[in-house]
Design a protein around this motif. Structure first.
Motif, mmCIF file in Angstrom:
data_model
loop_
_atom_site.group_PDB
_atom_site.id
_atom_site.type_symbol
_atom_site.label_atom_id
_atom_site.label_comp_id
_atom_site.label_asym_id
_atom_site.label_seq_id
_atom_site.Cartn_x
_atom_site.Cartn_y
_atom_site.Cartn_z
ATOM 1 N N ASP A 1 85.613 28.132 41.965
ATOM 2 C CA ASP A 1 85.033 28.306 40.638
ATOM 3 C C ASP A 1 85.757 29.377 39.846
ATOM 4 N N ASP A 2 86.173 30.400 40.549
ATOM 5 C CA ASP A 2 86.887 31.497 39.889
ATOM 6 C C ASP A 2 88.311 31.044 39.594
ATOM 7 N N GLU B 1 91.802 29.990 42.301
ATOM 8 C CA GLU B 1 92.320 28.623 42.337
ATOM 9 C C GLU B 1 91.819 27.811 43.512
ATOM 10 N N LYS B 2 92.236 28.117 44.736
ATOM 11 C CA LYS B 2 91.893 27.253 45.867
ATOM 12 C C LYS B 2 91.173 28.067 46.952
ATOM 13 N N TYR B 3 90.344 27.361 47.687
ATOM 14 C CA TYR B 3 89.760 27.977 48.889
ATOM 15 C C TYR B 3 89.575 26.872 49.916
#
Lengths: 176, 389
Positions: free
Chosen positions: A104-105, A109-111
Motif C-alpha cells: 500500500d505504501d 512498492e513490493k512485499y
C-alpha cells in the motif's frame, strides 16, 4: 610378462634389550599410566578426554554458525523483505518460495505476500543471506532445525520466520 | 562368642565383603573406567539410580548389568552335557574364593600386651592369641592356595568340553594347557621364598617380612627375591587368564573360548570368577612379596625407625619412633593389606590395557623356555647363597 618389482624391506633386528621385553613393557606402562593419571586430574583442562557430555555441557557454537532462518523487521514492525527474489534465485536447493504483492505504501512498492522456506530442503549454505540486498533474511538465530513429525511442519511461513526477527541497523530505502 | 559365629563373620567379611566387593567393582572400575581413561574416553556415565542426578563413577551401570544378567534367558545348547554344563561355572568360581582360606589380613589378635624384641624384631604376646583376621590358620597355607588354584583348571576344561562347541573345546584345551604350564613356573619361583622364610604358613611368612635387615631394610619378599617377584607376577597373570594371556577366550579367533555357550548368570559367574582370581593373585603377591599386612617400620607397639646416638657422650641411645595403640596398629595393618591388594589388582589391569595379546606359541615359549629356566636359576642361586651364608 613384466618383471616383478621387488622392494626389499629392511627388517628391524631386535637386540637383547628389546628381546628381554621388560624395558619395553615398562615403556608401554609408562605411557598408559601417563594417560591414566592425566585423565584423572581434577583440572578439566589438563585431561585429554575430548568427549563432550552433551546435554550437560552445551556446545558453544562459533559466531558465524548458521541456524534457523529469520526475517528481519522494518521500524514499524512490517516485514523488511522487498520480494526481490534474489534469495530464491540463488538458493541451490530451491527451498524458498516467494509470492510478491504490491504494498500500500508507494515508497515500499513490493512485499512478500507468501514467503515459505522448506527447512527440510535447505542445505544451510547461507547463500540467501549473502544475496539479500537489504538485510532482510538472516541465519544467525543459533537455533537448530527442529525434528519435524510431519513433513508439512517444516514449511516455515512468513509470520513464523518474522517471530524471530528484530530490527536491522541498516538503513532501508535510501534516496530515489 | 562361639567359634563358629566368629568363623562365619570372618568368611562373610572377607569373601563377600572384600573379595566379591572388590572383584565386582573391578569389573566396572577396572575394566571399563580404567580402560576408558587410558584410551582418552569417558566410560560409562549415563545410568542413574531412580533418576537422581549422581552418576557415581558409573556404578549404577554395574547394578543394571547385574539385574540384566539375572533376568536373561539361560540357554543350554543342544547336545551339551546338561549336568557338566551347569557345574562348570561353579568350578571356575569356587576355587577363586576357596583360596582365601589361608590368606592373613592381620596377625593373630593378642589378648594381653604385645612387646617387641628389638634384637630379633619378634613380637611377643603375653596373653592368648585369637585368630580373628584369617579364615583358617593353616601351617601349609601356601600349598593349600596352590592346590586350590590348580583345581580351577577343571572348571575351564569342563566348560569347554560340556558345551558341545568347537570354539569352546579349543578354549578349554588352551586354558588347561596354559594354566598347567604356568603353575609349574609359579610354584618353582616361590621355592626360593619358601627356603628363605622356612615355612609354608602364610601368616608366619608375613610376620618374618616385618623383620629389618641391617636395621633399616624390611625383609620383604621383593627385596630378597626380586626376580621371583617378576616371574610370579607374570605367571600369576597368565594363571588368571586375563589379557595379555587371554588366549582361552581369544575373541578374534575363537569367539569367546570356553564361555562361548554360556549365557545369563552362568556367564556372569564365569566372568566374576576371573576377576576374583585376579584379586586372589593380587593378594597372594601382596602376602608373599610385599609384606602382606606389614607396614614398613610399624611394629605391634608403634613405629620404629632405628636408634641414634645422642650428641652428648655417655648419654646413651635414643630410640626414634612413636608409640601407637594396639587397635590403631591393627587398623593400619588391615588397611595396608587391602591397599596393597588393590594396587596390585590395579597394576594387573594396567598391564592388561598396555600389552597386546600373545600368540599361542609365544605364550608357551614364554612359559617353558623363559620363565621356567629363570625360576630354576633363581632357585639354584638362592640355594647356593643360603648354603654359603
Amino acid at each position: 610378462m613384466g618383471t616383478v618389482q621387488v622392494k626389499p624391506v629392511v627388517r628391524h633386528k631386535q637386540g637383547l634389550w628389546e628381546k628381554s621385553y621388560i624395558p619395553e613393557i615398562a615403556k608401554g606402562l609408562k605411557i598408559t599410566m601417563q594417560h591414566f593419571f592425566r585423565n584423572l586430574s581434577p583440572i578439566k583442562e589438563n585431561r585429554t578426554i575430548f568427549t563432550r557430555l552433551y546435554p550437560e555441557e552445551v556446545t558453544v557454537y562459533p559466531e558465524r554458525f548458521r541456524g534457523l532462518h529469520r526475517l528481519m523487521l522494518r521500524n514499524d514492525g512490517q516485514v523488511r523483505c522487498v520480494a526481490c527474489m534474489c534469495c530464491s534465485t540463488i538458493c541451490p536447493a530451491n527451498c524458498i518460495h516467494i509470492e510478491a504483492a504490491e504494498h500500500d505504501d508507494p515508497s515500499v512498492e513490493k512485499y512478500p505476500r507468501v514467503f515459505v522456506i522448506d527447512e527440510l530442503r535447505c542445505i544451510v549454505c547461507g547463500l540467501c543471506v549473502e544475496a539479500c540486498p537489504c538485510d532482510a533474511i538472516r541465519m544467525d538465530t543459533g537455533v537448530h532445525v527442529h525434528p519435524y513429525i510431519d513433513r508439512g511442519d517444516a514449511f516455515l511461513d512468513r509470520d513464523l520466520l518474522m517471530e524471530l526477527g528484530t530490527l536491522s541497523m541498516a538503513v532501508q530505502g535510501g534516496e530515489r | 562368642m562361639p567359634d563358629i559365629v566368629i568363623n562365619l563373620i570372618k568368611i562373610v567379611c572377607i569373601v563377600f565383603g572384600f573379595v566379591l566387593g572388590l572383584a565386582s567393582l573391578m569389573t566396572l572400575l577396572g575394566d571399563r573406567k580404567q580402560s576408558a581413561l587410558i584410551q582418552n574416553r569417558v566410560g560409562p556415565n549415563r545410568a542413574r539410580i531412580l533418576g537422581l542426578p549422581f552418576v557415581l563413577l558409573g556404578i549404577p551401570h554395574f547394578i543394571a548389568d547385574g539385574i540384566k544378567m539375572v533376568l536373561k534367558e539361560n540357554i543350554v545348547p543342544d547336545g551339551a552335557h546338561k549336568g557338566l554344563h551347569m557345574i562348570a561355572p561353579a568350578l571356575v568360581f569356587m576355587p577363586a574364593l576357596l583360596g582365601w582360606v589361608g590368606l592373613p589380613f592381620m596377625d593373630l589378635y593378642c589378648d594381653g600386651t604385645v612387646t617387641v624384641d628389638v634384637n630379633t624384631w619378634r613380637e611377643v604376646c603375653t596373653g592368648t592369641q585369637q585368630n580373628y583376621f584369617q579364615i583358617m590358620q593353616m601351617n601349609a597355607g601356601l600349598l593349600f592356595a596352590f592346590a586350590i588354584a590348580s583345581v580351577s583348571v577343571y572348571g575351564a576344561a569342563i566348560a569347554g568340553w560340556a558345551s558341545n562347541s568347537n570354539y569352546s573345546l579349543i578354549g578349554g584345551l588352551r586354558s588347561s594347557a596354559q594354566m598347567i604350564s604356568y603353575e609349574v613356573t609359579m610354584a618353582l619361583s616361590l621355592a626360593g621364598i619358601i627356603m628363605i622364610f622356612g615355612t609354608l604358613d602364610l601368616n608366619e611368612m608375613v610376620r618374618q617380612q616385618g623383620y629389618l635387615m641391617g636395621g633399616w631394610l624390611p625383609k620383604w619378599g621383593i627385596v630378597v627375591q626380586p626376580l621371583a617377584f617378576f616371574i610370579f607376577f607374570l605367571a600369576g597373570m597368565a594363571e588368571t587368564k586375563r589379557a595379555p594371556f587371554d588366549l582361552p577366550e581369544g575373541e578374534s579367533e575363537i569367539v569367546a573360548g570356553y564361555i562361548t555357550e554360556y549365557s545369563s548368570m552362568k556367564f556372569a559367574i564365569m566372568q566374576l570368577g576371573e576377576y576374583a582370581a585376579t584379586v586372589f593373585i593380587g593378594a597372594l603377591i601382596a602376602v608373599l612379596f610385599l609384606g602382606g599386612w606389614q607396614v614398613p617400620f610399624l611394629f605391634a607397639d608403634g613405629f620404629y625407625f632405628g636408634t641414634t646416638h645422642l650428641a652428648m657422650p655417655g648419654a646413651g641411645v635414643e630410640i626414634l619412633g612413636t608409640n601407637l595403640a594396639y587397635l590403631i596398629v591393627i587398623a593400619l595393618r588391615i588397611g595396608s593389606m587391602c591397599i596393597k591388594t588393590v594396587i596390585l589388582v590395579w597394576l594387573q589391569f594396567m598391564m592388561r590395557w598396555t600389552l597386546p595379546r600373545f600368540r599361542y606359541d609365544q605364550v608357551m615359549v614364554l612359559g617353558w623356555k623363559i620363565l621356567l629356566p629363570l625360576s630354576l636359576a633363581n632357585l639354584v642361586v638362592t640355594a647356593f647363597v643360603l648354603a654359603i651364608f
